[in-house]
Scaffold this active site. Structure first.
Site, short mmCIF file in Angstrom:
data_model
loop_
_atom_site.label_atom_id
_atom_site.label_comp_id
_atom_site.label_asym_id
_atom_site.label_seq_id
_atom_site.Cartn_x
_atom_site.Cartn_y
_atom_site.Cartn_z
N GLU A 86 0.85 -1.19 0.00
CA GLU A 86 0.00 0.00 0.00
C GLU A 86 0.89 1.24 0.00
O GLU A 86 2.08 1.14 0.30
CB GLU A 86 -0.91 -0.05 1.22
CG GLU A 86 -1.65 -1.37 1.21
CD GLU A 86 -2.96 -1.37 1.93
OE1 GLU A 86 -3.08 -0.65 2.92
OE2 GLU A 86 -3.86 -2.12 1.49
N GLN A 88 1.25 3.46 1.97
CA GLN A 88 1.91 3.71 3.27
C GLN A 88 2.60 2.46 3.81
O GLN A 88 2.84 2.35 5.02
CB GLN A 88 0.89 4.26 4.28
CG GLN A 88 0.42 5.65 3.94
CD GLN A 88 1.58 6.63 3.75
OE1 GLN A 88 2.60 6.57 4.44
NE2 GLN A 88 1.46 7.54 2.79
N SER A 89 2.98 1.54 2.94
CA SER A 89 3.65 0.31 3.39
C SER A 89 5.04 0.62 3.94
O SER A 89 5.83 1.34 3.33
CB SER A 89 3.77 -0.64 2.20
OG SER A 89 4.79 -1.58 2.42
N ASN A 90 5.33 0.03 5.11
CA ASN A 90 6.67 0.16 5.69
C ASN A 90 7.64 -0.79 5.02
O ASN A 90 8.83 -0.53 4.91
CB ASN A 90 6.62 -0.15 7.18
CG ASN A 90 5.69 0.79 7.92
OD1 ASN A 90 5.83 2.00 7.81
ND2 ASN A 90 4.72 0.24 8.64
#
Ligand SMILES: Cc1ncc(COP(=O)(O)O)c(C=O)c1O
Length: 350
Positions: A86, A88-90
């Site tokens: 996504e 905002q994936s880390n």
């Protein structure tokens, strides 16, 4: 040699590309404890292992797994890394950081959640860092298959004579779990240096590789005649995800158990899994998470994240408030990173 010594040896000898500076910090959370004692709660001694402070990108738990996964990628001749997640994936930002560090081009297939987290979640937080790190970003519309887009691109790259390498979701492979196991042993040594054996460890469950590695660690330790350390695991993916948390964890744990050629099975005896702190869904905020993030920030000066570690902390605080632990016990919380995603959720914290 007992099981634990065997695993330690395998983990130490497993080939990896050094991407970090180990050990990560380990510190007491006495401020958080005092804030709970003020609520008249019998609170155990609390500790935090700072896997959020791994040194690439904005830090986080994937760097350790990527040491192993990227060794394999490089051994197979990879000259471009592909990853999906996504916006905002880390995981993807840590892949982009590791790729930049190693000088390997990186392409990311990113999608917004549906509905989006905020009007500008494709400009800020982790995706902004991915851009700064020089990754090539492919924005995939919310309901389209990001994995399929990535695989199609891999074929295209192959036709151009390149060697693309697809990083698995969360780097949660048997090799990746070796990174989590190294973290587990490091944590035990740090606890020992502080004069205790943990009475419990709290971890966040996403793709589940971290929890699986820790479960293998605690189980092997118990089988070797060592202490029994329960693993308090808090899910963050929720029921919308096709494979449920328990199945994800156990599948990875057993895969890692056999990868290490250990006898029998890992089993779930020391797993204390809760799926009650996901809230409305993956990456959806709720008041208990926001309160947990604020309480840790204001009592410790440590920032958690809204999608993973904040929810895990909400679960741990609830477990403590229910009187599960005694005041002389020592509980270690694994902080796995994720801070940049806070910026995409700023209105919830305003
Ligand atoms: C900040 C943070 N904590 C925890 C996790 C969960 O780790 P795992 O995927 O190994 O379950 C993730 C995964 O993306 C993460 O980004």
């Amino acid at each position: 040699m007992n099981l634990t010594e065997h695993i330690r040896q395998v983990v130490e000898e497993a080939p990896r590309i050094p991407l970090g500076s180990w050990p990560t910090p380990f510190m007491p959370m006495d401020g958080l404890r005092s804030s709970l004692v003020r609520e008249q709660i019998a609170c155990p001694r609390l500790w935090v292992k700072r896997e959020d402070l791994t040194p690439l990108g904005a830090g986080g738990n994937k760097i350790r797994k990527l040491e192993h996964v990227l060794y394999k990628a490089r051994a197979e001749g990879a000259d471009v890394l592909l990853n999906t997640g996504e916006v905002q994936s880390n995981q993807v930002v840590q892949t982009a950081a590791a790729a930049a560090h190693l000088g390997i081009p990186c392409e990311l297939f990113l999608g917004r959640t549906d509905p989006p987290l905020s009007e500008d979640d494709q400009e800020t937080g982790n995706i902004l860092l991915c851009r700064i790190l020089g990754a090539r970003i492919h924005l995939v519309p919310p309901r389209e298959d990001r994995g399929a887009a990535m695989r199609a691109r891999a074929e295209e790259l192959k036709a151009e004579g390149k060697k693309p390498y697809i990083i698995p979701r969360g780097s949660s492979t048997a090799e990746g779990a070796l990174g989590s196991l190294r973290c587990f042993f490091e944590l035990l040594e740090q606890a020992d240096a502080n004069g205790f054996v943990p009475d419990g460890i709290a971890v966040t469950v996403g793709s589940s590789g971290t929890t699986a590695g820790f479960l293998v660690g605690v189980h092997a330790l118990a089988l070797s005649g060592g202490p029994e350390i329960p693993l308090y695991a808090f899910d963050t993916f929720g029921t919308d995800y096709p494979v449920q948390a328990y199945d994800r964890i156990m599948e990875h744990a057993e895969e890692c158990w056999s990868f290490l050629s250990l006898p029998g099975t890992c089993g779930d005896r020391l797993l204390r899994l809760s799926c009650d702190f996901v809230g409305p869904g993956y990456s959806r905020p709720y008041p208990g998470m926001i309160e947990a993030v604020r309480q840790v920030a204001r009592s410790e000066g440590i920032i958690l994240d809204p999608n993973y570690t904040g929810k895990c902390m909400a679960g741990l605080l609830d477990t403590i408030r229910k009187g599960t632990f005694g005041p002389s016990q020592n509980i270690v919380y694994l902080h796995t990173g994720g801070l940049p995603a806070l910026f995409a959720m700023r209105r919830h914290f305003a």
